[in-house]
Design a protein around this motif. Sequence first.
Motif, PDB file in Angstrom:
ATOM      1  N   ARG A 513      55.635  -4.592  18.261  1.00 10.65           N
ATOM      2  CA  ARG A 513      56.856  -4.142  18.937  1.00 10.65           C
ATOM      3  C   ARG A 513      57.902  -3.553  17.992  1.00 10.65           C
ATOM      4  NH1 ARG A 513      58.911  -8.864  22.731  1.00 10.65           N
ATOM      5  NH2 ARG A 513      60.458  -7.231  23.147  1.00 10.65           N
ATOM      6  N   ILE A 514      57.996  -4.049  16.760  1.00 16.00           N
ATOM      7  CA  ILE A 514      59.092  -3.647  15.877  1.00 16.00           C
ATOM      8  C   ILE A 514      58.588  -2.646  14.842  1.00 16.00           C
ATOM      9  CG2 ILE A 514      60.750  -4.463  14.149  1.00 16.00           C
ATOM     10  CD1 ILE A 514      61.014  -7.016  15.728  1.00 16.00           C
ATOM     11  N   GLY A 522      76.858  -7.969   3.783  1.00 12.62           N
ATOM     12  CA  GLY A 522      77.628  -8.845   4.659  1.00 12.62           C
ATOM     13  C   GLY A 522      76.769  -9.622   5.629  1.00 12.62           C
ATOM     14  N   GLY A 523      75.447  -9.572   5.464  1.00 15.62           N
ATOM     15  CA  GLY A 523      74.574 -10.344   6.347  1.00 15.62           C
ATOM     16  C   GLY A 523      74.345  -9.690   7.692  1.00 15.62           C
ATOM     17  N   ARG A 524      74.391  -8.368   7.759  1.00 18.52           N
ATOM     18  CA  ARG A 524      74.130  -7.659   9.010  1.00 18.52           C
ATOM     19  C   ARG A 524      72.682  -7.149   9.006  1.00 18.52           C
ATOM     20  NH1 ARG A 524      77.385  -3.070   9.104  1.00 18.52           N
ATOM     21  NH2 ARG A 524      77.856  -3.371   6.895  1.00 18.52           N
ATOM     22  N   ILE A 525      72.010  -7.292  10.140  1.00 17.98           N
ATOM     23  CA  ILE A 525      70.599  -6.928  10.253  1.00 17.98           C
ATOM     24  C   ILE A 525      70.374  -6.209  11.573  1.00 17.98           C
ATOM     25  CG2 ILE A 525      70.007  -9.200  11.239  1.00 17.98           C
ATOM     26  CD1 ILE A 525      67.296  -8.963   9.790  1.00 17.98           C
ATOM     27  N   ALA A 526      69.549  -5.159  11.547  1.00 18.10           N
ATOM     28  CA  ALA A 526      69.260  -4.365  12.748  1.00 18.10           C
ATOM     29  C   ALA A 526      67.754  -4.223  12.899  1.00 18.10           C
ATOM     30  CB  ALA A 526      69.920  -2.990  12.652  1.00 18.10           C
ATOM     31  N   PHE A 527      67.251  -4.586  14.101  1.00 15.30           N
ATOM     32  CA  PHE A 527      65.823  -4.493  14.407  1.00 15.30           C
ATOM     33  C   PHE A 527      65.583  -3.213  15.207  1.00 15.30           C
ATOM     34  CE2 PHE A 527      66.675  -8.941  13.725  1.00 15.30           C
ATOM     35  CZ  PHE A 527      65.573  -9.402  13.025  1.00 15.30           C
ATOM     36  N   GLY A 533      64.599   1.102  21.006  1.00 11.28           N
ATOM     37  CA  GLY A 533      65.681   0.133  21.119  1.00 11.28           C
ATOM     38  C   GLY A 533      66.085  -0.433  19.774  1.00 11.28           C
ATOM     39  N   ILE A 534      67.345  -0.885  19.703  1.00 10.59           N
ATOM     40  CA  ILE A 534      67.882  -1.483  18.483  1.00 10.59           C
ATOM     41  C   ILE A 534      68.567  -2.796  18.840  1.00 10.59           C
ATOM     42  CG2 ILE A 534      69.490  -1.225  16.544  1.00 10.59           C
ATOM     43  CD1 ILE A 534      69.161   1.781  16.756  1.00 10.59           C
TER      44      ILE A 534
END
Length: 590
Positions: A513-514, A522-527, A533-534
């Motif tokens: 799927r990914i 800053g610890g931000r994550i995007a799948f 889709g995100i």
Amino acid sequence: MAKIRKIEQTAPAIVPRKKVAAYARVSVESERMSHSLSAQVSYYSALIQRNPDWEYAGVYADYGISGTGTARRDEFRKMVEDADARKIDIILTKSIQRFARNTVDLLETVRHLKGIGVEVRFEKEGISSMSGDGELMLTILASFAQEESRSISDNVKWGTRKRMAEGIPNGRFQVYGYRWEGDGLVIVPEEAAVVRRIFQNFLDGKSRLETEREFAAEGITTRDGCRWVDSNLKVVLTNITYTGSLLLQKEFIADPITKHRKKNRGELPQYYVEDTHPAIIDKVTFDYVQAEMERRRELGALANKSLNICCFTGKIKCPHCGVSYMHNRRTDRGLMEFWNCGSKKKKKVGAGCPVGGTINHQNLMKACADVLGMEEFDEDVFLDRVDHIEVPEKYTLELFFKDGNRIIRDCPNTGHQDCWTAEYRAATSEKRRKYGTNPRGATCFTGRIKCAECGNNYRQQTRKRKNGEKYHMFSCATTNTCGNNSIHEDDLQRLSAEAMGLDAFDASAFSERIDHVVISKGGRIAFHFKDGGIHEASYSTKRRAQPWTEERRKKQAKAIRDSFTGERRQKMRESMKRLRKERGDGWRRE
């Protein structure tokens, strides 16, 4: 004036009682010997408990076990362990023969006990291990006891061999396919069927390995429920008992002290007794099987068709290790055939071959064809003219001909270059583009975690905590220059499961799927999903601290206390005096 002297009351000195144990042993299991052992136990129990200066520590007794060793004497070993634990001060025993018939075992045990302060008393000889001449007397008398044991063994052997000469077997040995009824062997039908099948498989040309696999697949086991293996099958195929006759004294005990058993290869006479019980295999078949086994033994590996054999099998020798080269195949890079020294199988320190390297099978055939003057390699010509091949140096062959000539020829290993066909190269490139440069250790995250700062992939790192526990982190490949945040693997799995709406992480679902994951500072994550889709989330970048254990708290407190040495305390006092003098009455407020 009279002098008065006060006499203080003194408590009477109490001498602690000695902890006393006894050891008893009989070597023959019989009703009379059982009564003898019981009498020894009763005698020592009463003797120790009657003495007011002694404390009863028990009686250790071994029944039906020889005194020539200590391995099988459980009570003897338990007694020594209790002595090591300071549960015994004195050990009583009837005589040296009861304690041990092996001079080395006796002296080692007595010396060990003496070293920890435990006394051994031998009643019959009147010897104490703590006396000045105790060890000298023990050495002399123990030697007599050992020789007496050897003499008894020789007498028993003489009687046994006398019975064998009369055709009487030594005891009721166990043999698969038969059971004892009275004084004779009778056939067990179910087991006899297995024995016949083992012989028939061998006559059909099957190797013992093939029979082993066949029995394992069908669930056929030995009498004890164990798997049939090569050694069991060999015993059956070579056991003449199945012909209805007995061969006595196949083995013998070489030394009555060490009990070392040897196969009788002509050192002692053997006795062949015919027609003693029903036969499972006829003698003609049995003799044919023995002749066939000898023929296969002479052929060596060439006789075992279950192996990957060819004309080079058994022909390529290592002059350094004295073993033959083995034929191997690999299919992970297409079909690759090569030969390497058989010492590689030996997992011993220093057992590696000094030559090293492998011999490519195709290049081996080319080199042999060139030496033999052939355009194409011919197995029959090779076998007819070449006796064997030696590998004195890496990638070097020395061919020994049957007419006495020798030729040395180079044989470089080009197997790795040959395997890189266009198809294999394309498949490897695609795999590396997709999963990075380490596909063997890759996970579903490999090559899919991207750094938002520099665009490089995140790589898995294995780290270890102070307690030895290992854990995985994913960090940017250019950590030294990029400085983007790392992420724990368990956090990555948890966030991935949340992004996919799953209760628990599923690696196969992640791969399906990914498409990729982007990590920002800053610890931000995007799948980024394959359908476009995100899903964005965040995680803690704080360093995980291990909770303080009570042991760690005590260790830290001790370290702080130890750091306040006398010299440091003196410096602190001098510093405080100086501050008070400089600041006056307001030194506290400042």
